[in-house]
Design a protein around this motif. Sequence first.
Motif, short mmCIF file in Angstrom:
data_model
loop_
_atom_site.label_atom_id
_atom_site.label_comp_id
_atom_site.label_asym_id
_atom_site.label_seq_id
_atom_site.Cartn_x
_atom_site.Cartn_y
_atom_site.Cartn_z
N TYR B 4 89.33 28.53 36.88
CA TYR B 4 90.15 27.49 36.29
C TYR B 4 91.67 28.19 35.72
N ASN B 5 91.60 29.48 35.82
CA ASN B 5 92.88 30.09 35.63
C ASN B 5 93.36 30.51 37.24
N SER B 6 94.22 29.47 37.76
CA SER B 6 94.65 29.92 39.21
C SER B 6 95.45 31.05 39.35
N ALA B 7 95.81 31.41 40.58
CA ALA B 7 96.45 32.54 40.82
C ALA B 7 98.00 32.45 40.48
N VAL B 8 98.43 31.45 40.64
CA VAL B 8 99.68 30.91 40.11
C VAL B 8 99.85 31.14 38.59
N LEU B 9 98.80 30.76 37.88
CA LEU B 9 98.85 30.93 36.47
C LEU B 9 98.62 32.31 35.95
N HIS B 10 98.02 32.95 36.93
CA HIS B 10 97.76 34.35 36.62
C HIS B 10 99.03 35.14 36.59
N GLU B 11 99.88 34.82 37.73
CA GLU B 11 101.34 35.45 38.06
C GLU B 11 101.97 34.96 36.70
N LEU B 12 102.15 33.63 36.25
CA LEU B 12 103.01 33.21 35.18
C LEU B 12 102.62 34.23 33.73
N LEU B 13 101.26 34.21 33.67
CA LEU B 13 100.80 34.85 32.41
C LEU B 13 101.15 36.39 32.67
N ASP B 14 101.24 36.93 33.85
CA ASP B 14 101.81 38.27 33.79
C ASP B 14 103.06 38.34 33.64
N GLY B 15 103.90 37.39 34.05
CA GLY B 15 105.46 37.53 33.81
C GLY B 15 105.63 37.32 32.27
#
Lengths: 498, 189
Positions: B4-15
């Motif tokens: 439920y935490n998508s790869a896109v969200l993961h990238e956003l959170l990293d940023g």
Amino acid sequence: MIELPDDELDKLFRKSSEEFDPQFDPEDWNNLKKRLDQQDGRTAGAWLRKWWPLGVLLLLISGGIASYLWLSDPRQVSEVKNQKPVSEITVKGLTAKKTESVTASEKTTVEKADTKIDQKAEVSSGQTVEEEIPLGEIRNEKSKVAPTISVDQNVGTTKQIGNTEKAISQSSSKSDYRTANKNGRTLLPRSQSKAGGVYLEPNRSNTAGGDGALTLNANGNLLGNDPNGTNASELGARQAIGSNGVTIEAEVVDSKKIDFSSELLVNKKLNWQNAIDFPGVTAPIIESKPENAKPEEDSLLNVPKWAIRVGYSPDLTTVGFKNFTKPGSAFSLLLEYGITKRLYVQTGVVRSVKDYTAAAGEYTFKKYVTYVNTPNAVDGICTMIEIPIGIRYDVAQNAHSRWFAGTGFSSYYAQKERYDYHYEKYVRGQVHSWEGKTGWYWLSHLNASVGYERTITKKLSILAEPYIRIPIKGVGWGKVNLVTTGMWISLRYTPVFR
Amino acid sequence: MPEYNSAVLHELLDGCLRKNRRSQELLYKQFYGYAMSICLRYTRSRDEAKEILNDGFLKVFTKLDTFDTNRAFKTWLGRIMINTALDHYRQEVRRDVFDDVEIADQVSVDETVISKLAHEELMGLIQKLTPSYRIVFSLSVIDGYTHEEIAEQLSISVGASKSNLSRAREKLREMLSKINIDDYDRVTR
């Protein structure tokens, strides 16, 4: 009224809530962005709020170094001295006075044996004008006229011996001054030689067993250079006798324009070899020490041993130099004892209120706090009593100011502690806060500071002292490594006793 | 990283962890609707909701390093928004800002608007409840808190929590009764 069962009503609103999707408003993001910029220190105001203690510290350090270097630079000191208008020549009481538009029948007088020479001249209008010649002018004109002076002791007149190429050596720098000293020559006291650094040959009076240089000569024949037979005596640098020997013009040179560069003068020295013997008059030699050679012991005696300081400082406490909250307050009462002229031992008591935020990882939680739920952040507000002990060293001391640095250790007594716990997710029964006191933490912090002290009165001075307290071990209930910065604004009172 | 935490969200959170403004903006936009819907339920006006929304997102960005990536970000965000709203409510209560009169009685629903009744209007009805009713209703009905939890969060008794919920429902029914039943049916379908 609608007869709607509770569960239906709940379902209605739950569904609406889930499906409700408000439109994005860019203005909301802009507002948040501004706050984030402030939070991250990207705005000028935020940057200042975050870094002002460091800025003040750097300013004080750089200012202190600059002023110390400036004050200790001999060239600067020399220039400052040279800028003072030298209104008279004083070579141990030797004062030359200049006459403008004097007639050949000018009179010069010698005042007693202190070699102070007054030159009185009658102005063509009948008025007598006396003007003292700056020493620097004479020196600057050394290539024109030699300032060899001959004084007729019997008749009380001075005469110009001639335009011999004699130069008055001078030295205005410390290096030349030292060189002169090494050569075994007697240094003139700076208080009497306003340009400083002029030295005289030893007493060379014939009557005193010397070679006769710089002596008054009782022989009137030597004064016969003036074709009019007058006793026109001049301090050659300023005056030139015309071919008829009647009119003498003096050129006034602004003493400020005189270049006292030590490089130009390095090869110059007093040359008395061609001086004419004038027995009985000598330039007295004064045994004195240079003014900067004050005995250290005397200075130390003048420094009071004890001092009391009271101060206030904003208290910026943080954990790991982040999340600075609003500053607390700190008040201090310190006692100082001077071990040497520059070194003091300090101790006292400081009461401070520390307001800070710590992340979960920076705080040691008791088991009962984390039993139900683990906080992700802690807000702490603690009233602390601090006992600092350390030393202060005066890096630069001036008549009315000092730059200093200090270091030492601090012990803390946690007088009142309150911690509010913040959780990521609510769990029933979680601990919200803790209040209490945990007592002493000996030598828990290392102190460092720099400061500037300025005297207000003889016994009172004011200080500005940025400081930092670096944790050696954790303090308080959560064993937090608190870093404290601030700037003491203190009044320092020096009692009479030493 | 759960599904439920998508790869896109993961990238956003990293940023966002690197305090990258662009990533923060994208995350803000992506969850704006969800977060704002929560905030609106706990406040009386959109302006108040915006204030809480941004307070909440500020916490998200500054405490993102404490986020457990094994859990759903949306849930975490929702909790933060609710907690921020409750903090706001407690502060207001402490300052005694609320004039806890039953403003619901003063509400008059514009008949011309009834036909446009939708989720926004229903949220508007919640906003028109008194603060104590609104908070209890939202916590209990929509966010699933128990009465015990609500009582502890709001420092009230369990009985008071139940009572407030009951009265909140009554007020909502009153307001709904003023709305055209057809529109009501449309919404409930």
